[in-house]
Scaffold this motif. Structure first.
Motif, PDB file in Angstrom:
ATOM      1  N   GLY A 113     -13.473  44.505  51.085  1.00  0.00           N
ATOM      2  CA  GLY A 113     -12.226  44.051  51.292  1.00  0.00           C
ATOM      3  C   GLY A 113     -12.572  42.498  51.822  1.00  0.00           C
ATOM      4  N   TYR A 114     -11.590  41.482  51.345  1.00  0.00           N
ATOM      5  CA  TYR A 114     -11.590  40.259  51.837  1.00  0.00           C
ATOM      6  C   TYR A 114     -10.175  39.695  51.686  1.00  0.00           C
ATOM      7  CZ  TYR A 114     -13.038  40.095  46.954  1.00  0.00           C
ATOM      8  OH  TYR A 114     -13.008  40.568  45.503  1.00  0.00           O
ATOM      9  N   ALA A 115     -10.103  38.358  52.096  1.00  0.00           N
ATOM     10  CA  ALA A 115      -8.722  37.699  51.964  1.00  0.00           C
ATOM     11  C   ALA A 115      -9.321  36.171  51.786  1.00  0.00           C
ATOM     12  CB  ALA A 115      -8.418  37.723  53.563  1.00  0.00           C
ATOM     13  N   LEU A 116      -8.239  35.663  51.066  1.00  0.00           N
ATOM     14  CA  LEU A 116      -8.408  34.107  50.750  1.00  0.00           C
ATOM     15  C   LEU A 116      -7.045  33.747  51.689  1.00  0.00           C
ATOM     16  CD1 LEU A 116      -8.897  31.360  49.164  1.00  0.00           C
ATOM     17  CD2 LEU A 116      -7.494  32.399  47.369  1.00  0.00           C
ATOM     18  N   TYR A 117      -7.522  32.703  52.540  1.00  0.00           N
ATOM     19  CA  TYR A 117      -6.453  32.252  53.608  1.00  0.00           C
ATOM     20  C   TYR A 117      -5.853  31.100  52.871  1.00  0.00           C
ATOM     21  CZ  TYR A 117      -7.635  36.197  56.453  1.00  0.00           C
ATOM     22  OH  TYR A 117      -8.001  37.114  56.912  1.00  0.00           O
ATOM     23  N   ILE A 118      -5.272  30.966  51.720  1.00  0.00           N
ATOM     24  CA  ILE A 118      -4.324  29.921  51.569  1.00  0.00           C
ATOM     25  C   ILE A 118      -2.956  30.435  51.923  1.00  0.00           C
ATOM     26  CG2 ILE A 118      -5.714  29.184  49.467  1.00  0.00           C
ATOM     27  CD1 ILE A 118      -3.801  30.478  47.849  1.00  0.00           C
ATOM     28  N   ASP A 119      -1.998  29.670  51.664  1.00  0.00           N
ATOM     29  CA  ASP A 119      -0.904  30.066  52.000  1.00  0.00           C
ATOM     30  C   ASP A 119       0.317  30.037  50.590  1.00  0.00           C
ATOM     31  OD1 ASP A 119       1.741  30.843  53.242  1.00  0.00           O
ATOM     32  OD2 ASP A 119       2.070  28.548  53.561  1.00  0.00           O
ATOM     33  N   PRO A 120       0.746  31.310  50.473  1.00  0.00           N
ATOM     34  CA  PRO A 120       0.529  32.633  50.988  1.00  0.00           C
ATOM     35  C   PRO A 120      -0.995  33.091  50.692  1.00  0.00           C
ATOM     36  CG  PRO A 120       1.640  32.972  48.962  1.00  0.00           C
ATOM     37  CD  PRO A 120       1.445  31.429  49.080  1.00  0.00           C
ATOM     38  N   PRO A 121      -1.305  34.154  51.517  1.00  0.00           N
ATOM     39  CA  PRO A 121      -2.695  34.745  51.421  1.00  0.00           C
ATOM     40  C   PRO A 121      -3.116  35.749  50.463  1.00  0.00           C
ATOM     41  CG  PRO A 121      -1.697  35.538  53.391  1.00  0.00           C
ATOM     42  CD  PRO A 121      -0.662  34.646  52.788  1.00  0.00           C
ATOM     43  N   LEU A 122      -3.965  35.707  50.073  1.00  0.00           N
ATOM     44  CA  LEU A 122      -4.416  36.694  49.237  1.00  0.00           C
ATOM     45  C   LEU A 122      -5.454  37.801  49.852  1.00  0.00           C
ATOM     46  CD1 LEU A 122      -4.935  38.217  46.450  1.00  0.00           C
ATOM     47  CD2 LEU A 122      -6.827  36.599  46.092  1.00  0.00           C
ATOM     48  N   GLY A 123      -4.870  38.925  50.084  1.00  0.00           N
ATOM     49  CA  GLY A 123      -5.561  40.187  50.424  1.00  0.00           C
ATOM     50  C   GLY A 123      -6.152  41.069  49.342  1.00  0.00           C
ATOM     51  N   ARG A 124      -7.483  41.603  49.362  1.00  0.00           N
ATOM     52  CA  ARG A 124      -8.108  42.160  48.169  1.00  0.00           C
ATOM     53  C   ARG A 124      -9.010  43.285  48.771  1.00  0.00           C
ATOM     54  NH1 ARG A 124      -9.133  43.468  44.830  1.00  0.00           N
ATOM     55  NH2 ARG A 124     -11.037  42.628  43.709  1.00  0.00           N
ATOM     56  N   VAL A 125      -8.971  44.478  47.951  1.00  0.00           N
ATOM     57  CA  VAL A 125      -9.858  45.577  48.337  1.00  0.00           C
ATOM     58  C   VAL A 125     -10.146  46.188  46.840  1.00  0.00           C
ATOM     59  CG1 VAL A 125      -7.726  47.068  48.727  1.00  0.00           C
ATOM     60  CG2 VAL A 125      -9.867  47.261  49.939  1.00  0.00           C
ATOM     61  N   GLY A 126     -11.444  46.769  47.171  1.00  0.00           N
ATOM     62  CA  GLY A 126     -11.850  47.646  46.142  1.00  0.00           C
ATOM     63  C   GLY A 126     -12.144  46.548  44.800  1.00  0.00           C
TER      64      GLY A 126
ATOM     65  N   LEU B 261      -1.135  39.045  46.917  1.00  0.00           N
ATOM     66  CA  LEU B 261      -1.167  37.500  46.925  1.00  0.00           C
ATOM     67  C   LEU B 261       0.407  37.342  47.360  1.00  0.00           C
ATOM     68  CD1 LEU B 261      -1.964  34.822  46.451  1.00  0.00           C
ATOM     69  CD2 LEU B 261      -1.385  35.114  43.993  1.00  0.00           C
ATOM     70  N   GLY B 262       0.639  37.053  48.520  1.00  0.00           N
ATOM     71  CA  GLY B 262       1.962  36.902  49.194  1.00  0.00           C
ATOM     72  C   GLY B 262       1.799  36.819  50.588  1.00  0.00           C
TER      73      GLY B 262
ATOM     74  N   PHE C  71      -9.803  24.566  52.231  1.00  0.00           N
ATOM     75  CA  PHE C  71      -9.734  23.359  52.773  1.00  0.00           C
ATOM     76  C   PHE C  71      -8.601  22.393  51.696  1.00  0.00           C
ATOM     77  CE2 PHE C  71     -13.623  24.359  54.960  1.00  0.00           C
ATOM     78  CZ  PHE C  71     -13.105  23.920  56.118  1.00  0.00           C
ATOM     79  N   ALA C  72      -8.675  22.748  50.476  1.00  0.00           N
ATOM     80  CA  ALA C  72      -7.738  21.590  49.607  1.00  0.00           C
ATOM     81  C   ALA C  72      -6.398  22.089  50.088  1.00  0.00           C
ATOM     82  CB  ALA C  72      -7.981  22.384  48.207  1.00  0.00           C
ATOM     83  N   GLN C  73      -5.781  23.075  50.235  1.00  0.00           N
ATOM     84  CA  GLN C  73      -4.458  23.237  50.644  1.00  0.00           C
ATOM     85  C   GLN C  73      -4.179  22.643  52.128  1.00  0.00           C
ATOM     86  OE1 GLN C  73      -2.624  27.091  51.604  1.00  0.00           O
ATOM     87  NE2 GLN C  73      -0.887  26.586  50.093  1.00  0.00           N
TER      88      GLN C  73
ATOM     89  N   GLY D 281      11.825  33.303  52.590  1.00  0.00           N
ATOM     90  CA  GLY D 281      11.676  32.193  51.649  1.00  0.00           C
ATOM     91  C   GLY D 281      10.340  31.784  51.052  1.00  0.00           C
ATOM     92  N   GLU D 282       9.889  32.798  51.319  1.00  0.00           N
ATOM     93  CA  GLU D 282       8.093  32.800  50.465  1.00  0.00           C
ATOM     94  C   GLU D 282       7.908  33.855  49.488  1.00  0.00           C
ATOM     95  OE1 GLU D 282       5.450  32.941  54.055  1.00  0.00           O
ATOM     96  OE2 GLU D 282       6.589  31.295  55.117  1.00  0.00           O
ATOM     97  N   THR D 283       8.249  33.424  48.311  1.00  0.00           N
ATOM     98  CA  THR D 283       8.319  34.496  47.458  1.00  0.00           C
ATOM     99  C   THR D 283       7.248  34.209  46.123  1.00  0.00           C
ATOM    100  OG1 THR D 283       9.987  33.183  46.029  1.00  0.00           O
ATOM    101  CG2 THR D 283      10.845  34.709  47.643  1.00  0.00           C
ATOM    102  N   LYS D 284       6.211  33.534  46.460  1.00  0.00           N
ATOM    103  CA  LYS D 284       5.207  33.214  45.478  1.00  0.00           C
ATOM    104  C   LYS D 284       4.196  34.405  45.450  1.00  0.00           C
ATOM    105  CE  LYS D 284       5.735  28.114  45.518  1.00  0.00           C
ATOM    106  NZ  LYS D 284       5.000  26.803  45.565  1.00  0.00           N
ATOM    107  N   GLY D 285       3.691  34.713  44.394  1.00  0.00           N
ATOM    108  CA  GLY D 285       2.515  35.723  44.589  1.00  0.00           C
ATOM    109  C   GLY D 285       3.158  37.126  43.861  1.00  0.00           C
ATOM    110  N   MET D 286       2.336  38.011  43.973  1.00  0.00           N
ATOM    111  CA  MET D 286       2.495  39.329  43.569  1.00  0.00           C
ATOM    112  C   MET D 286       1.618  40.473  44.279  1.00  0.00           C
ATOM    113  SD  MET D 286      -0.033  39.321  40.110  1.00  0.00           S
ATOM    114  CE  MET D 286       0.753  37.386  39.522  1.00  0.00           C
ATOM    115  N   ILE D 287       2.026  41.791  43.969  1.00  0.00           N
ATOM    116  CA  ILE D 287       1.257  42.882  44.454  1.00  0.00           C
ATOM    117  C   ILE D 287       0.681  43.551  43.040  1.00  0.00           C
ATOM    118  CG2 ILE D 287       1.189  45.090  45.473  1.00  0.00           C
ATOM    119  CD1 ILE D 287       3.834  44.177  47.201  1.00  0.00           C
TER     120      ILE D 287
END
Length: 464
Positions: free
Chosen positions: A343-356, A409-410, A184-186, A386-392
């Motif tokens: 497993g779950y995700a944070l749907y900011i932009d870019p999103p965070l996908g998480r597992v384990g 996260l990306g 909601f913040a973003q 043009g969306e290079t924020k985040g990491m694996i």
């Protein structure tokens, strides 16, 4: 007169209707009871409306960046009533679809009302008694209101209020730096509001590894969102301009003035008015219904599914609860909740996908681990968009050569993470995925490359 059924399901959230479908298809008579809205949190106040709002916020953000792609547009404005109406239509369509499905279901009696257990096999629905040898509880949860100073003296919002908000707040103060609050913040920052996130802990989404938390914070701050972590004395007071939120952080002003306040500090199960005591059903200290590995309660013949059992707080885990119960009851299987890989995700932009598990959690096991990371600046697909924020980031067991957990996260991270989730579910060693030939150009194609960089944490090539 007591009405008899083969099964009673209380709650029409994500697990209840499909369970009713399986049971009735097996020839059982089923009563499904819902006191409010069919579809539960996901359809009505959670996933569907919020992700619809996220999509509108992303469209506004991309339009403002149009010049970065050589596209010229005019001034970007937000029609918030139209944005809210779009989200509401998605909810209404989904809810209506579910209601039509239930209406056509043979051997199903759908009742609207407040259901309470009156015994291990009996349920009262607004004065009418039902009985069945099998009872399934799928009552979900709701936003928690913390016992903070002054919280009862000021107006405040929760996720239910936010998805129907048809105005852009002048200054939205979000109390809680986890999944609901950050989404909601973003989105509201992108809609044009000033936004401050207040978090009691030292960092956002504390369940994640520190570098993931730091990267998420940087993403939000780059968009102009103020983050006040370490808020060790949160309180509220009326103010001429809205609400005064005291934070008492180490740095910055001790009070933030917001026109609107969103409380996003967790959820609580809807079990306090369910009559659990009358049936002898046990709960934990947080009110979650205690269940075993097959989702049965301590009372034979009573099961609990979804958010109310504390074994997962997501739509997909609630649906998997249904799958486990149905497989064990109807298919002769022995499925266990403990076999589920989180497993779950944070749907900011870019999103965070998480597992384990995270690196911190893996290290706590005492087993030798391997870790690798790669910034999204070195992912071709991210550069092209043009969306290079985040990491694996990937964590593996050094001895078994199995992936223990990962975070992407990306851009596309919420989808790309499934390649890793599938490998973990199949219990395959690293080399199987290492020698896969993924499609170019995608985010997923970098996963085998990251796996090649796995190394003990002390030698972790952070920029491999």
């Amino acid at each position: 007169m007591t009405r008899k059924f083969d099964a009673i399901i209380i709650g029409a959230g994500q697990a209840g209707p499909p369970l009713a479908g399986r049971l009735t298809a097996a020839g059982m008579t089923v009563a499904l009871i819902e006191r409010k809205l069919v579809g539960g949190t996901c359809v009505n106040t959670g996933c569907m409306p919020t992700k619809t709002l996220v999509a509108s916020a992303y469209a506004a953000h991309l339009a403002r960046r149009a010049a970065d792609f050589g596209v010229q547009v005019g001034a970007v404005t937000i029609d918030m009533p139209a944005v809210a109406a779009r989200a509401h239509k998605v909810t209404l369509d989904a809810r209506g679809s579910n209601e039509r499905w239930l209406a056509k279901m043979e051997r199903l009696t759908f009742l609207r009302g407040h259901a309470r257990l009156t015994g291990p096999t009996t349920v009262d629905v607004d004065g009418e008694e039902l009985t069945a040898p099998r009872i399934f509880l799928n009552v979900g949860g709701r936003a928690a209101v913390p016992d903070m100073p002054g919280v009862s003296e000021v107006p405040h919002l929760d996720n239910t209020d936010m998805v129907v908000l048809a105005q852009v707040p002048e200054h939205l103060v979000v109390v809680g730096g986890s999944y609901i609050g950050l989404e909601f913040a973003q989105m509201y920052r992108r809609f044009g509001a000033a936004v401050t996130v207040v978090e009691r802990g030292d960092r956002l989404i504390a369940r994640e590894d520190p570098e993931i938390s730091d990267a998420v914070r940087q993403i939000l701050e780059d968009e102009g969102i103020a983050v006040r972590a370490g808020a060790n004395c949160i309180g509220f007071a009326p103010h001429a301009d809205g609400v005064a939120v005291s934070v008492d952080c180490h740095d910055g002003e001790p009070v933030v003035i917001g026109s609107h306040v969103l409380l996003a500090v967790g959820r609580r199960p809807n079990t306090d008015d369910l009559g659990l005591d009358a049936a002898g059903v046990e709960t934990d200290a947080h009110g979650h219904i205690t269940v075993d590995d097959g989702l049965q309660t301590n009372v034979p013949g009573i099961w609990a599914l979804g958010d109310c059992n504390g074994r997962g707080a997501f739509t997909h885990t609630a649906y998997n609860d249904f799958e486990i119960v149905a497989a064990n009851l109807l298919d002769g299987e022995h499925r266990k909740v403990s076999a589920r890989i989180p497993g779950y995700a944070l749907y900011i932009d870019p999103p965070l996908g998480r597992v384990g598990v995270t690196q911190v959690q893996a290290a706590e096991s005492g087993r030798p681990i391997l870790v690798a990371t790669r910034p999204m600046t070195r992912v071709g697909r991210a550069v092209e968009k043009g969306e290079t924020k985040g990491m694996i980031k990937i964590v593996a067991d050094a001895e078994t050569k199995r992936i223990l957990g990962a975070a992407i996260l990306g851009t596309g991270g919420d989808e790309a993470i499934h390649g890793i989730l599938d490998m973990m579910n199949a219990d395959q060693p690293i080399d199987v995925l290492r020698w896969a030939v993924p499609i170019h150009p995608t985010v997923s194609e970098l996963i085998p490359t990251v796996l090649q960089s796995l190394a003990p944490p002390s030698a972790d090539p952070k920029q491999a």
